[in-house]
Design a protein around this motif. Structure first.
Motif, PDB file in Angstrom:
ATOM      1  N   LYS A  16      -4.741  -6.591  15.833  1.00 56.91           N
ATOM      2  CA  LYS A  16      -3.480  -6.815  15.134  1.00 56.91           C
ATOM      3  C   LYS A  16      -2.715  -8.021  15.672  1.00 56.91           C
ATOM      4  O   LYS A  16      -1.710  -8.407  15.112  1.00 56.91           O
ATOM      5  N   ASN A  38       7.275   5.531  11.215  1.00 54.49           N
ATOM      6  CA  ASN A  38       6.360   4.885  10.282  1.00 54.49           C
ATOM      7  C   ASN A  38       5.507   3.879  11.049  1.00 54.49           C
ATOM      8  O   ASN A  38       6.003   3.169  11.920  1.00 54.49           O
ATOM      9  N   GLN A  39       4.235   3.791  10.730  1.00 57.31           N
ATOM     10  CA  GLN A  39       3.333   2.880  11.435  1.00 57.31           C
ATOM     11  C   GLN A  39       3.736   1.419  11.250  1.00 57.31           C
ATOM     12  O   GLN A  39       3.618   0.618  12.180  1.00 57.31           O
ATOM     13  N   ASP A  40       4.228   1.071  10.068  1.00 61.04           N
ATOM     14  CA  ASP A  40       4.679  -0.303   9.837  1.00 61.04           C
ATOM     15  C   ASP A  40       5.895  -0.630  10.695  1.00 61.04           C
ATOM     16  O   ASP A  40       5.996  -1.707  11.280  1.00 61.04           O
ATOM     17  N   LEU A  44       6.075  -3.481  13.571  1.00 61.92           N
ATOM     18  CA  LEU A  44       7.092  -4.533  13.531  1.00 61.92           C
ATOM     19  C   LEU A  44       7.996  -4.508  14.754  1.00 61.92           C
ATOM     20  O   LEU A  44       8.366  -5.558  15.290  1.00 61.92           O
TER      21      LEU A  44
END
Length: 117
Positions: A16, A38-40, A44
């Motif tokens: 990533k 949340n994974q996002d 971030l």
């Protein structure tokens, strides 16, 4: 078991393009009464933290004694936090180091000033 998980995290992070371990960032985020992440948002937050640390280190290196000695010291970080307007919120976290006798001297001066009023 934990070494295997750390290896998997490191491999996933490398794919990533991040250096910080996502599992540690998730642990820190969960410590502030957050139940689901949340994974996002996790990715971030990790990337933003990494970029911030990189920015702080580069500013400190360029503005401090780092260029001469090819190193980064705590005093470079503290000076950058104090002198850069956008980083002044870090002055409580990165205070300049002072000697105990200097602190005691300034404390005595403050007490004398208060006594004079």
């Amino acid at each position: 078991m934990s070494q295997n998980r750390a290896d998997k995290d490191a491999a996933a992070n490398a794919k990533k393009g991040i250096s910080l371990p996502i599992s540690r960032v998730k642990l820190i985020m969960k410590s502030s009464d957050v139940s689901n992440i949340n994974q996002d948002a996790l990715f971030l937050t990790t990337k933003a933290t990494e970029l911030f640390v990189q920015y702080l280190a580069l500013c400190s290196f360029n503005n401090g004694s780092g260029k001469e000695t090819n190193s980064l010291n705590y005093s470079d970080l503290a000076n950058t936090a104090e002198e850069t307007e956008t980083l002044q919120f870090l002055t409580d976290i990165l205070p300049k180091k002072i000697l105990a006798r200097e602190y005691l001297k300034s404390l005595e001066q403050m007490q004398e000033e208060e006594a004079n009023f």
